[in-house]
Design a protein around this motif. Sequence first.
Motif, mmCIF file in Angstrom:
data_model
loop_
_atom_site.group_PDB
_atom_site.id
_atom_site.type_symbol
_atom_site.label_atom_id
_atom_site.label_comp_id
_atom_site.label_asym_id
_atom_site.label_seq_id
_atom_site.Cartn_x
_atom_site.Cartn_y
_atom_site.Cartn_z
ATOM 1 N N GLU A 52 -64.621 -51.031 -12.066
ATOM 2 C CA GLU A 52 -63.644 -49.824 -11.681
ATOM 3 C C GLU A 52 -63.837 -49.413 -10.227
ATOM 4 O O GLU A 52 -62.979 -48.808 -9.716
ATOM 5 N N VAL A 53 -65.008 -49.919 -9.682
ATOM 6 C CA VAL A 53 -65.377 -49.639 -8.413
ATOM 7 C C VAL A 53 -64.831 -50.656 -7.188
ATOM 8 O O VAL A 53 -64.476 -50.530 -6.150
ATOM 9 N N PHE A 54 -65.208 -51.736 -7.573
ATOM 10 C CA PHE A 54 -65.036 -52.948 -6.738
ATOM 11 C C PHE A 54 -63.977 -53.962 -7.376
ATOM 12 O O PHE A 54 -64.373 -54.809 -8.349
ATOM 13 N N GLN A 55 -62.588 -53.655 -7.266
ATOM 14 C CA GLN A 55 -61.744 -54.915 -7.713
ATOM 15 C C GLN A 55 -60.758 -55.351 -6.775
ATOM 16 O O GLN A 55 -59.616 -54.660 -6.546
ATOM 17 N N PRO A 56 -61.108 -56.299 -5.932
ATOM 18 C CA PRO A 56 -60.197 -56.850 -5.162
ATOM 19 C C PRO A 56 -58.836 -57.615 -5.543
ATOM 20 O O PRO A 56 -58.857 -57.797 -6.723
ATOM 21 N N LEU B 161 -62.291 -60.123 1.806
ATOM 22 C CA LEU B 161 -63.821 -59.621 1.512
ATOM 23 C C LEU B 161 -64.945 -59.806 2.783
ATOM 24 O O LEU B 161 -64.806 -61.029 3.311
ATOM 25 N N MET B 162 -65.770 -58.823 3.235
ATOM 26 C CA MET B 162 -66.358 -59.117 4.015
ATOM 27 C C MET B 162 -67.762 -58.310 3.784
ATOM 28 O O MET B 162 -67.855 -57.440 3.029
ATOM 29 N N CYS B 163 -68.782 -59.365 3.899
ATOM 30 C CA CYS B 163 -70.118 -58.630 3.416
ATOM 31 C C CYS B 163 -71.147 -59.108 4.622
ATOM 32 O O CYS B 163 -71.477 -60.346 4.791
ATOM 33 N N GLU C 83 -78.719 -60.864 -4.417
ATOM 34 C CA GLU C 83 -77.738 -61.182 -5.393
ATOM 35 C C GLU C 83 -76.284 -60.842 -4.837
ATOM 36 O O GLU C 83 -75.265 -61.227 -5.319
ATOM 37 N N LEU C 84 -76.294 -59.947 -3.863
ATOM 38 C CA LEU C 84 -74.769 -59.402 -3.144
ATOM 39 C C LEU C 84 -74.076 -60.561 -2.667
ATOM 40 O O LEU C 84 -72.658 -60.666 -2.852
ATOM 41 N N SER C 85 -74.692 -61.508 -1.807
ATOM 42 C CA SER C 85 -73.885 -62.585 -1.084
ATOM 43 C C SER C 85 -72.994 -63.174 -2.235
ATOM 44 O O SER C 85 -71.828 -63.619 -2.230
ATOM 45 N N PRO C 86 -73.821 -63.911 -3.293
ATOM 46 C CA PRO C 86 -73.271 -64.836 -4.224
ATOM 47 C C PRO C 86 -72.259 -63.821 -5.132
ATOM 48 O O PRO C 86 -71.356 -64.612 -5.583
ATOM 49 N N PHE C 87 -72.362 -62.669 -5.115
ATOM 50 C CA PHE C 87 -71.453 -61.710 -5.944
ATOM 51 C C PHE C 87 -70.195 -61.809 -5.361
ATOM 52 O O PHE C 87 -68.930 -62.024 -5.871
ATOM 53 N N VAL C 88 -70.085 -61.602 -3.763
ATOM 54 C CA VAL C 88 -68.969 -61.370 -3.090
ATOM 55 C C VAL C 88 -68.213 -62.644 -2.980
ATOM 56 O O VAL C 88 -67.159 -62.753 -3.395
ATOM 57 N N LEU C 89 -69.095 -63.978 -2.877
ATOM 58 C CA LEU C 89 -68.395 -65.217 -2.891
ATOM 59 C C LEU C 89 -67.744 -65.401 -4.184
ATOM 60 O O LEU C 89 -66.621 -66.013 -4.352
ATOM 61 N N ASP D 297 -64.638 -58.293 -15.442
ATOM 62 C CA ASP D 297 -64.928 -58.364 -16.833
ATOM 63 C C ASP D 297 -64.510 -59.523 -17.640
ATOM 64 O O ASP D 297 -64.585 -59.567 -18.627
ATOM 65 N N GLY D 298 -63.895 -60.578 -17.049
ATOM 66 C CA GLY D 298 -63.335 -61.701 -17.518
ATOM 67 C C GLY D 298 -61.802 -61.698 -18.169
ATOM 68 O O GLY D 298 -61.441 -62.627 -18.438
ATOM 69 N N GLU D 299 -61.226 -60.351 -18.064
ATOM 70 C CA GLU D 299 -59.976 -60.284 -18.668
ATOM 71 C C GLU D 299 -58.930 -60.827 -17.263
ATOM 72 O O GLU D 299 -59.322 -60.446 -16.097
ATOM 73 N N THR D 300 -57.759 -61.389 -17.755
ATOM 74 C CA THR D 300 -56.983 -62.090 -16.691
ATOM 75 C C THR D 300 -56.056 -60.647 -16.004
ATOM 76 O O THR D 300 -55.576 -59.983 -16.988
#
Length: 118
Positions: A4-8, A14-16, A22-28, A113-116
């Motif tokens: 809900e907060v982060f949905q590009p 995206l810039m990190c 874990e933040l870098s792999p999450f953004v990738l 969350d995995g939904e298309t």
Amino acid sequence: MSSEVFQPKSGDYLMCLHGCNELSPFVLSTGQSCNSGFAVMPCCLRDGMLGVTTSSSNNNWGIDDDTARYSIQVGYLAGKFGVGKVAAISKSITNRFLIIIGDYWDNQCEQLDGETKS
């Protein structure tokens, strides 16, 4: 991180900057799944966090040089996500100087969350 907060959206960039652990792999991963471009400058990458270890548990061997260890981990992270561009800024600015740069991906954006997403 909540979807809900982060949905590009597809086409976002995206810039990190100094994304720890874990933040870098999450953004990738998010950039890859949401057809987004990205520039990620990893900071702290715990040894073994990405599946690569740069020292033995009993300290019989290891990479003592922090720059070499960081470079190996960033290279591994870029390869794990199929990214072919790693750039650098001056080490006089920061000792975490490598940037993983990705272009837009060709897959459909999916909710975290995995939904298309349509």
